[in-house]
Scaffold this motif. Structure first.
Motif, PDB file in Angstrom:
ATOM      1  N   LEU A 162     -41.807  38.375  10.157  1.00 47.66           N
ATOM      2  CA  LEU A 162     -42.332  37.213   9.761  1.00 47.66           C
ATOM      3  C   LEU A 162     -42.774  36.292  10.555  1.00 47.66           C
ATOM      4  O   LEU A 162     -43.425  35.858  11.934  1.00 47.66           O
ATOM      5  CB  LEU A 162     -40.459  36.111  10.207  1.00 47.66           C
ATOM      6  CG  LEU A 162     -40.431  34.943   9.522  1.00 47.66           C
ATOM      7  CD1 LEU A 162     -40.144  34.431   8.569  1.00 47.66           C
ATOM      8  CD2 LEU A 162     -38.803  34.336  10.085  1.00 47.66           C
ATOM      9  N   ALA A 163     -44.214  34.699   9.480  1.00 46.79           N
ATOM     10  CA  ALA A 163     -45.366  34.967  10.015  1.00 46.79           C
ATOM     11  C   ALA A 163     -44.746  33.707  10.761  1.00 46.79           C
ATOM     12  O   ALA A 163     -45.802  33.702  12.145  1.00 46.79           O
ATOM     13  CB  ALA A 163     -45.900  33.871   9.284  1.00 46.79           C
ATOM     14  N   ALA A 164     -43.685  33.256  11.399  1.00 49.54           N
ATOM     15  CA  ALA A 164     -43.581  32.273  12.348  1.00 49.54           C
ATOM     16  C   ALA A 164     -43.334  33.215  14.041  1.00 49.54           C
ATOM     17  O   ALA A 164     -43.403  32.460  14.406  1.00 49.54           O
ATOM     18  CB  ALA A 164     -42.242  31.182  12.345  1.00 49.54           C
ATOM     19  N   VAL A 165     -42.073  33.607  13.647  1.00 51.79           N
ATOM     20  CA  VAL A 165     -42.360  34.927  14.705  1.00 51.79           C
ATOM     21  C   VAL A 165     -43.080  35.647  15.347  1.00 51.79           C
ATOM     22  O   VAL A 165     -43.318  35.221  16.437  1.00 51.79           O
ATOM     23  CB  VAL A 165     -41.573  35.752  14.855  1.00 51.79           C
ATOM     24  CG1 VAL A 165     -40.825  37.017  15.554  1.00 51.79           C
ATOM     25  CG2 VAL A 165     -39.682  35.004  14.036  1.00 51.79           C
ATOM     26  N   TYR A 166     -43.961  35.876  14.620  1.00 49.60           N
ATOM     27  CA  TYR A 166     -45.502  36.982  14.754  1.00 49.60           C
ATOM     28  C   TYR A 166     -45.580  35.596  15.942  1.00 49.60           C
ATOM     29  O   TYR A 166     -46.857  35.633  16.668  1.00 49.60           O
ATOM     30  CB  TYR A 166     -46.533  36.708  13.837  1.00 49.60           C
ATOM     31  CG  TYR A 166     -47.376  37.963  13.891  1.00 49.60           C
ATOM     32  CD1 TYR A 166     -47.579  39.331  15.010  1.00 49.60           C
ATOM     33  CD2 TYR A 166     -48.682  36.675  14.267  1.00 49.60           C
ATOM     34  CE1 TYR A 166     -48.353  40.037  14.936  1.00 49.60           C
ATOM     35  CE2 TYR A 166     -49.809  38.507  14.393  1.00 49.60           C
ATOM     36  CZ  TYR A 166     -49.800  38.496  15.413  1.00 49.60           C
ATOM     37  OH  TYR A 166     -50.594  39.809  15.368  1.00 49.60           O
ATOM     38  N   SER A 167     -46.106  34.049  15.003  1.00 48.84           N
ATOM     39  CA  SER A 167     -47.278  33.339  15.399  1.00 48.84           C
ATOM     40  C   SER A 167     -46.269  32.311  16.653  1.00 48.84           C
ATOM     41  O   SER A 167     -47.085  32.577  18.052  1.00 48.84           O
ATOM     42  CB  SER A 167     -46.878  32.496  14.907  1.00 48.84           C
ATOM     43  OG  SER A 167     -48.138  32.047  13.859  1.00 48.84           O
ATOM     44  N   CYS A 168     -45.321  32.998  16.950  1.00 44.92           N
ATOM     45  CA  CYS A 168     -44.684  32.111  18.801  1.00 44.92           C
ATOM     46  C   CYS A 168     -44.942  33.590  19.823  1.00 44.92           C
ATOM     47  O   CYS A 168     -44.983  32.987  20.238  1.00 44.92           O
ATOM     48  CB  CYS A 168     -43.321  32.236  18.398  1.00 44.92           C
ATOM     49  SG  CYS A 168     -42.869  30.175  17.726  1.00 44.92           S
ATOM     50  N   ILE A 169     -44.708  34.919  19.181  1.00 43.99           N
ATOM     51  CA  ILE A 169     -45.445  35.596  19.557  1.00 43.99           C
ATOM     52  C   ILE A 169     -46.602  35.743  20.220  1.00 43.99           C
ATOM     53  O   ILE A 169     -47.139  35.822  21.718  1.00 43.99           O
ATOM     54  CB  ILE A 169     -44.493  37.366  19.630  1.00 43.99           C
ATOM     55  CG1 ILE A 169     -42.974  37.207  19.341  1.00 43.99           C
ATOM     56  CG2 ILE A 169     -45.256  38.627  20.237  1.00 43.99           C
ATOM     57  CD1 ILE A 169     -42.874  38.442  18.480  1.00 43.99           C
TER      58      ILE A 169
ATOM     59  N   LEU B 257     -40.884  39.589  24.029  1.00 42.70           N
ATOM     60  CA  LEU B 257     -40.193  38.841  23.613  1.00 42.70           C
ATOM     61  C   LEU B 257     -40.127  39.588  21.618  1.00 42.70           C
ATOM     62  O   LEU B 257     -38.941  38.892  21.272  1.00 42.70           O
ATOM     63  CB  LEU B 257     -41.141  37.756  23.300  1.00 42.70           C
ATOM     64  CG  LEU B 257     -42.115  36.971  24.327  1.00 42.70           C
ATOM     65  CD1 LEU B 257     -43.550  36.411  23.244  1.00 42.70           C
ATOM     66  CD2 LEU B 257     -41.187  35.793  24.642  1.00 42.70           C
ATOM     67  N   GLY B 258     -40.250  40.921  21.788  1.00 43.26           N
ATOM     68  CA  GLY B 258     -39.691  42.125  20.592  1.00 43.26           C
ATOM     69  C   GLY B 258     -38.036  42.583  20.641  1.00 43.26           C
ATOM     70  O   GLY B 258     -37.510  42.120  20.100  1.00 43.26           O
TER      71      GLY B 258
ATOM     72  N   ILE C 242     -34.722  37.930  19.434  1.00 38.60           N
ATOM     73  CA  ILE C 242     -35.366  38.249  17.294  1.00 38.60           C
ATOM     74  C   ILE C 242     -33.842  38.726  17.356  1.00 38.60           C
ATOM     75  O   ILE C 242     -33.050  38.387  17.135  1.00 38.60           O
ATOM     76  CB  ILE C 242     -36.083  38.931  16.914  1.00 38.60           C
ATOM     77  CG1 ILE C 242     -37.342  38.671  17.628  1.00 38.60           C
ATOM     78  CG2 ILE C 242     -35.821  39.690  15.887  1.00 38.60           C
ATOM     79  CD1 ILE C 242     -38.528  39.850  17.255  1.00 38.60           C
ATOM     80  N   MET C 243     -32.513  39.642  18.329  1.00 36.45           N
ATOM     81  CA  MET C 243     -31.691  39.619  17.829  1.00 36.45           C
ATOM     82  C   MET C 243     -30.941  38.983  18.180  1.00 36.45           C
ATOM     83  O   MET C 243     -29.418  38.777  17.619  1.00 36.45           O
ATOM     84  CB  MET C 243     -31.358  41.207  18.741  1.00 36.45           C
ATOM     85  CG  MET C 243     -32.751  42.715  17.717  1.00 36.45           C
ATOM     86  SD  MET C 243     -32.711  42.743  15.803  1.00 36.45           S
ATOM     87  CE  MET C 243     -30.828  42.585  16.187  1.00 36.45           C
ATOM     88  N   GLN C 244     -30.726  38.470  19.302  1.00 39.45           N
ATOM     89  CA  GLN C 244     -30.142  37.251  19.714  1.00 39.45           C
ATOM     90  C   GLN C 244     -30.186  36.188  18.645  1.00 39.45           C
ATOM     91  O   GLN C 244     -28.977  34.754  18.528  1.00 39.45           O
ATOM     92  CB  GLN C 244     -30.014  36.571  21.151  1.00 39.45           C
ATOM     93  CG  GLN C 244     -29.795  35.375  21.496  1.00 39.45           C
ATOM     94  CD  GLN C 244     -28.234  35.981  22.414  1.00 39.45           C
ATOM     95  OE1 GLN C 244     -28.058  37.574  22.865  1.00 39.45           O
ATOM     96  NE2 GLN C 244     -27.780  35.105  22.029  1.00 39.45           N
ATOM     97  N   ASN C 245     -31.043  35.709  17.959  1.00 33.23           N
ATOM     98  CA  ASN C 245     -30.810  34.872  16.906  1.00 33.23           C
ATOM     99  C   ASN C 245     -31.707  35.378  15.124  1.00 33.23           C
ATOM    100  O   ASN C 245     -32.268  34.713  14.656  1.00 33.23           O
ATOM    101  CB  ASN C 245     -32.433  33.848  17.833  1.00 33.23           C
ATOM    102  CG  ASN C 245     -32.152  33.311  18.608  1.00 33.23           C
ATOM    103  OD1 ASN C 245     -30.906  32.483  18.635  1.00 33.23           O
ATOM    104  ND2 ASN C 245     -32.694  33.524  19.694  1.00 33.23           N
ATOM    105  N   ALA C 246     -29.988  36.619  15.190  1.00 33.95           N
ATOM    106  CA  ALA C 246     -30.968  37.394  13.651  1.00 33.95           C
ATOM    107  C   ALA C 246     -30.500  36.100  12.677  1.00 33.95           C
ATOM    108  O   ALA C 246     -30.930  36.634  11.799  1.00 33.95           O
ATOM    109  CB  ALA C 246     -30.064  38.714  14.003  1.00 33.95           C
TER     110      ALA C 246
END
Length: 409
Positions: A45-52, A108-109, A181-185
């Motif tokens: 997911l682009a937003a997740v990758y950008s934040c990480i 983060l992942g 990521i799993m906490q906010n799945a």
């Protein structure tokens, strides 16, 4: 033997197929055609990758140094082996930047970043090797906690806690971090679903792109030939530069327009980006979400990012490095590790000039120290402190002549 059993890979249905986290996920939740959320899927997911990337690169680019405090003086601890490992290269495969970036990405992942400390028989630190979080876990064997992991050769190994760097995300039990990521799945799954739907939508799978009509009646065989002709025509249209679709005279194509309501998923994707940025505590403008950004608040948000996002992670890293890198004797000798946040807080040329001016005239920086901050060589005669004539210790102040003193007559 126990570790070999823990990491034995066997399929639930076919013993000849290795059991991995991916096929276990497929066995429990299907073949993955839905919006299944895993740490690996979340990175897509682009937003997740950008934040990480923003957080990992911010931690990786900070200068890190080994220092030593002796009495009231702080000196570089470049004589310690950890200085080269942390400043230059922790192992044969990574630079300091790439090691910290990878470790932060794992945290983060997957919620945990692991690196093994390799020491000589005398206890001298030789290297820092990163481990994969999906292949490392904390277990209790015979009343003692140890880390179980896999070496590069696939051999199960046990690592004592004192030889493991373990950077954790927020967790519940104090020993293992939980994957953000799993906490906010649910929130990330919504973003993955919107991303998948967007691809299908613009590829023509979201809704029909048009209606193909004939001017006469068609038999069954003619209808099948028509469908085959249409598939080939559309495929040729997508693969060639020519964007003109040629139709026989007895066919008519009417394109369906997209209703404004049907395109609202774009707004959903924007909301998802903003929400995910909030989950990672990253300002939205840093992942190119500029809808509510202005020139005035971006500068302030950058400062808040350093104070409230990077500073907690820096404290996390420093405390874990200090308690694992150094022995108790070395800590008592004054060795410690420090990240320098000055690079992230570096102001404009005007702001730095004003800061240096006050530092010099107030007498707590020399001019050569300022030149060092600006990557300039020292100059003879600029190591002496300056002090304002109006700023002196009270003990050195002389009684000023009053209005009745003879000197004023």
């Amino acid at each position: 033997m126990l570790l070999d059993l823990m990491f034995e890979r066997r399929s639930l249905e076919n013993p000849n197929v290795p059991l991995t986290g991916q096929n276990l996920q497929e066995y429990l939740h299907g073949d993955g055609r839905g919006a299944q959320v895993t740490p690996t899927a979340g990175w897509r997911l682009a937003a997740v990758y950008s934040c990480i990337y923003v957080l990992a690169s911010s931690i990786a680019q900070l200068p890190v140094a080994v220092l030593r405090k002796q009495g009231n003086r702080i000196e570089p601890g470049s004589d310690h082996p950890a200085h080269y490992l942390l400043h230059d290269a922790p192992n044969d495969w990574q630079t300091s930047y790439k090691w910290r970036e990878t470790m932060m990405g794992h945290v983060l992942g997957w919620g945990n970043g692991y690196s093994r400390l390799l020491r000589s028989r005398r206890g001298e630190l030789l290297a820092i090797d990163r481990l994969l979080p999906q292949e490392t876990t904390l277990v209790k064997i015979g009343g003692r906690w140890v880390y179980a992991s896999l070496s590069d050769g696939g051999t199960a190994i046990a690592i004592p806690p004192e030889d493991m760097l373990h950077i954790r995300a927020l967790g519940r039990d104090g020993r293992i971090g939980i994957s953000p990521i799993m906490q906010n799945a649910e929130a990330i799954g919504l973003g993955l679903a919107a991303q998948r739907y967007g691809k299908q939508f613009f590829d023509g799978g979201g809704q029909p792109t048009g209606v193909l009509t004939v001017k006469g009646e068609l038999g069954k065989d003619a209808w099948e030939r028509l469908k085959e002709f249409w598939k080939k025509a559309v495929a040729r249209l997508r693969s060639e530069d020519n964007k003109t679709l040629l139709l026989p005279a007895d066919l008519d194509f009417k394109k369906l327009t997209i209703e404004p309501e049907a395109a609202q998923f774009i707004e959903s994707r924007k909301l998802s980006r903003s929400e995910i940025a909030g989950l990672f505590n990253v300002p939205a403008h840093m992942i190119n979400d500029l809808d509510k950004a202005t020139f005035s608040n971006i500068s302030e948000q950058a400062i808040q990012f350093v104070r409230h996002t990077i500073m907690p992670w820096v404290q996390n890293w420093e405390q874990e490095l200090n308690r694992r890198i150094f022995t108790r004797f070395e800590r008592e000798a004054g060795y410690y590790i420090k990240f320098n946040l000055g690079g992230l807080l570096r102001g404009t040329a005007k702001e730095r000039a004003e800061f240096y001016h006050y530092a010099i005239t107030d007498g707590w920086m020399t001019r050569n120290e300022v030149r060092l901050f600006e990557d300039m060589n020292p100059v003879d005669g600029l190591d002496e402190m300056l002090i304002s004539v109006n700023a002196r210790p009270i003990s050195q102040q002389q009684a000023l002549p009053g209005p009745t003193d003879p000197q004023n007559q």
